[in-house]
Design a protein around this motif. Structure first.
Motif, short mmCIF file in Angstrom:
data_model
loop_
_atom_site.label_atom_id
_atom_site.label_comp_id
_atom_site.label_asym_id
_atom_site.label_seq_id
_atom_site.Cartn_x
_atom_site.Cartn_y
_atom_site.Cartn_z
N GLY A 105 -6.46 3.61 3.07
CA GLY A 105 -6.92 3.46 1.69
C GLY A 105 -7.06 4.76 0.93
O GLY A 105 -7.37 4.77 -0.26
N LEU A 125 -13.49 -0.04 -1.72
CA LEU A 125 -12.53 0.16 -0.64
C LEU A 125 -13.27 0.44 0.66
O LEU A 125 -14.20 1.25 0.69
CB LEU A 125 -11.59 1.33 -0.96
CG LEU A 125 -10.72 1.18 -2.20
CD1 LEU A 125 -9.92 2.44 -2.43
CD2 LEU A 125 -9.81 -0.02 -2.07
N ASP A 174 -11.73 1.59 3.43
CA ASP A 174 -11.13 2.73 4.11
C ASP A 174 -10.62 3.73 3.08
O ASP A 174 -9.59 3.52 2.47
CB ASP A 174 -9.97 2.24 4.99
CG ASP A 174 -9.22 3.37 5.67
OD1 ASP A 174 -9.74 4.50 5.72
OD2 ASP A 174 -8.09 3.12 6.14
N ASN A 211 0.86 -1.19 0.00
CA ASN A 211 0.00 0.00 0.00
C ASN A 211 0.89 1.24 0.00
O ASN A 211 1.02 1.94 0.99
CB ASN A 211 -0.94 -0.01 1.21
CG ASN A 211 -1.93 1.14 1.16
OD1 ASN A 211 -2.10 1.78 0.13
ND2 ASN A 211 -2.57 1.39 2.28
#
Length: 114
Positions: free
Chosen positions: A39, A32, A34, A6
């Motif tokens: 995210g 997603l 978050d 990420n």
């Protein structure tokens, strides 16, 4: 299963790999859980690259996990639960909109506290 770190340097590769997997005429939709924390950068990257990004409320994924006989907590199981919600509630999920104003304000507060 595809796995990526990420971090923004991995997002282009991720998007290219998704594009290779897509059959002609299909458009990927990303769900997603978050879009404000971990995210946020991915949600922002995908949106900036013209992708459809839907926000999945964590309460929905929690309920999806609990609706199965065997409950487990892992990244892959969480991803599957988010995918099920995305499939079943696509038209009801909001488009993800990472809120930069909120993000900047929180970062400013953190800096002020230190």
């Amino acid at each position: 299963m595809l796995r990526y770190e990420n971090k923004t340097s991995a997002f282009s590769t991720f998007l290219l790999d998704i594009d290779k997997l897509m059959e002609e005429g299909l458009t990927p939709v990303f769900g997603l859980e978050d879009v404000g924390g971990y995210g946020r950068a991915l949600a922002q990257f995908l949106a900036e690259h013209g992708q459809v990004v839907k926000e999945v409320n964590p309460a929905l994924s929690y309920a999806e996990r609990k609706s199965h006989m065997t409950t487990q907590k892992s990244d892959s199981w969480d991803a599957e639960c988010v995918a099920r919600i995305l499939l079943n509630k696509l038209n009801h999920l909001p488009v993800a909109k990472p809120n930069d104003l909120y993000w900047r304000y929180n970062n400013w507060l953190l800096e002020e506290m230190h």
